[in-house]
Write an enzyme that holds these catalytic residues in place. Structure first.
Site: not given
Ligand code: AMP
Length: 575
Positions: A246, A251, A266, A295, A335, A410, A416
């Site tokens: 991650k 994004r 995003r 990303e 990804f 979502r 995650k």
């Molecule tokens: P969060 O922002 O904490 O909800 O986590 C989701 C975000 O992680 C996504 O919107 C991406 O911007 C980011 N992200 C980073 N690496 C990845 C990955 N390998 N697959 C999907 N999302 C990722």
């Protein structure tokens, strides 16, 4: 529809605090307008001229608008400023100053067109042109219309009309209830264009909405991730997963459509200007049209270091982008792929889409495939998580290999897993330089690309690795360090060094460098503190604070014991 009628409805919306009422008033507007008014109205009520992903801006800020208001109503600018201080809302200021209503109000479509002309003015003399255009428009409008026109121009609508409100209102206007919401939402997730959806619904009904497909150049709403507390819960719920790092960057949805490349955030805003290196890399892909999801992060391939999020987002500033692109080049870890050469790939299982990503990006060193490992074991997932954290990443995302790309959703297709990071280290750490990697480009001039650094294990009398270092030094600093490294270079790994990494050149442990890091994380690769039953330690986001000169010997570096204590303390402070 006359603009004055739209403004009257906007006024009603402003007066209500009930969402149902908001939907009702908006549905009335849609019922009472003609098909060609649907798009302009939909954008204007959100303070826009076009959908969010189209970067048109009217280009008049508060100060310019004050000049236009003063000119339109024949009052000194100072008076506008003074009144605005009292009202605190430039829309209301305009409303208060507006004189008697003109006899004829322009139509919504005309106002939208005139605003578009103002937005389009560019080059020499454009500031005056914009001001004149806006002054003229104000003069043709009544007081309430002026208030809303000013707010639209500033993008400050104060009405709380979010996307779901618009979708509900469209359904209400067409069906009398909210039953069209799912189909409207599906179309919205694929196209991100509320105006186009409104028009399509009127023009060709539900079948028309279904026929709106993903296409290159138009962002789709990104798939989002759910969260689960730990690796065990992930495996229990998803079974076999694909695990990916991650990345803590931005994004990016990268679109290539023939010769044109666009990049969206995003939130579906255009970011094309921000990332020239990604645009260049995308245009070189051997494909006619494609949509990729990934990303963007500033990444130093030699030190395997990810630059902190703040540096990545510094690109949001408009100036100095080329200079930043040269200094901290961006990579995108891709990804997913949602579209290729005219085909919508979103229904394909993730495993198939990922294989296509790999095939597409084989040649690129800027668009990199985010590595994916497959597992059904909580232990393996835990190890991956720790490994990624130790490399300065946020954690991992576990993905169902058989899931489609669900735009805008979502759900548990993606989960995650992060380590909670609240506390930061505030102590610096003294590390010993154990080796270096030869740099490329500018760094090569200085003779070193990244440094392998360690701490001292006094129990075993050995130097163990804890980090690679690449940031924090000025050009002068790199030159200085290189001079000192030259005399310490040795052909083989020195006997007291315990390392799983093999740098391009080994060094006699002698130079101590002071480093600040965000935190200490567990690491399966660094040997500091590593034992049969637990991983080693690594530094997250290390940066060099100073080069110690003669005051410390290698054995005076921070010890493994101190690192362990700092780690425990950090854990306690996080509760
Ligand atoms: P969060 O922002 O904490 O909800 O986590 C989701 C975000 O992680 C996504 O919107 C991406 O911007 C980011 N992200 C980073 N690496 C990845 C990955 N390998 N697959 C999907 N999302 C990722």
């Amino acid at each position: 529809m006359k603009f004055v009628d739209l403004a009257a409805s906007l006024d009603q919306m402003e007066a209500t605090s009930s969402r149902n009422e908001l939907v009702r008033i908006l549905a009335d507007i849609y019922r009472n307008c003609s098909a060609r008014e649907l798009q302009p109205i939909t954008y204007l009520i959100q303070g826009r001229l076009a959908p969010f992903f189209v970067p048109v801006e009217i280009g008049l800020g508060e100060r310019s608008l004050m000049i236009a208001i003063a000119a339109a109503y024949g009052v000194p600018k100072e008076e506008v400023i003074k009144l605005n201080r009292q009202t605190g809302d430039l829309g209301v200021t305009a409303q208060d100053l507006a004189k008697a209503s003109p006899s004829e109000s322009p139509s919504v479509v005309e106002v939208h067109e005139r605003l578009n002309q103002i937005a389009a003015a560019g080059g020499a003399g454009s500031v005056q042109q914009k001001l004149d255009g806006f002054t003229g428009l104000l003069r043709d409008l009544d007081a309430i219309s002026a208030k809303h026109l000013v707010r639209i121009t500033l993008g400050k609508m104060r009405l709380g009309i979010g996307d779901p409100t618009v979708l509900d209102a469209l359904s209400m206007a067409k069906k009398g209830d909210r039953s069209l919401r799912p189909i409207l939402e599906g179309a919205y997730n694929r196209t991100s264009d509320l105006g186009q959806i409104a028009w399509t619904l009127w023009d060709s009904g539900e079948a028309g909405l279904e026929a709106l497909k993903v296409r290159a150049g138009h962002p789709l709403r990104p798939q989002l991730a759910e969260r689960l507390p730990n690796p065990e819960a992930v495996i229990k719920k998803l079974g076999t997963v694909g695990v990916q790092p991650k990345y803590d960057g931005l994004r990016v949805q990268i679109h290539k459509d023939a010769d044109e490349v666009k990049i969206f955030s995003r939130n579906l805003e255009s970011m094309t200007e921000m990332f020239p290196e990604l645009v260049a890399a995308a245009s070189e892909l051997d494909v006619d049209s494609v949509i990729l999801d990934g990303e963007a992060i500033a990444y130093d391939a030699e030190s395997e270091e990810y630059v902190p999020f703040q540096e990545t987002t510094a690109r949001r500033r408009k100036e100095g982008i080329q200079e930043m692109a040269a200094r901290v080049p961006m990579r995108a870890f891709v990804f997913d792929v949602m579209f290729r050469n005219g085909s919508d790939l979103t229904p394909l299982p993730y495993e198939r889409r990922f294989a296509i990503v790999e095939e597409l990006l084989r040649e690129s060193d800027t668009l990199l495939t985010a590595p994916l490992t497959k597992t059904d074991s909580a232990e393996v997932l835990t190890r991956d998580l720790l490994d990624n954290i130790s490399r300065g990443l946020e954690g991992v995302v576990a993905k169902r290999l058989d899931s489609p790309y669900q735009a805008g959703a979502r759900n548990f297709n993606w989960v995650k897993l992060k380590r909670n990071t609240s506390g930061h280290l505030n102590d610096t750490i003294d590390v010993v330089l154990l080796g270096y990697y030869r740099g490329k480009g500018k760094r090569a001039e200085f003779g070193a690309g990244a440094l392998l650094a360690g701490v001292y294990d006094s129990d075993k009398d050995e130097f163990v690795t804890i980090s690679k270092l690449g940031t924090g030094l000025s050009d002068q600093g790199w030159r200085e360090i290189h001079q000192r490294l030259a005399s310490l270079e040795v052909a083989e790994k020195p006997p007291r060094v315990n390392s799983t990494f093999v740098p391009d050149a080994w060094l006699q442990p002698a130079i101590v460098v002071e480093v600040l890091a965000d935190e200490i994380t567990p690491s399966p690769r660094h040997t500091a503190g590593m034992a049969a039953d637990h991983p080693g330690f690594a530094l997250r986001f290390p940066r060099i604070v100073s080069l110690r000169t003669e005051d410390k010997k290698a054995e005076d570096a921070t010890s493994v014991r101190e690192i362990r204590e700092m780690f425990e303390q950090q854990r306690r402070s996080k509760g």
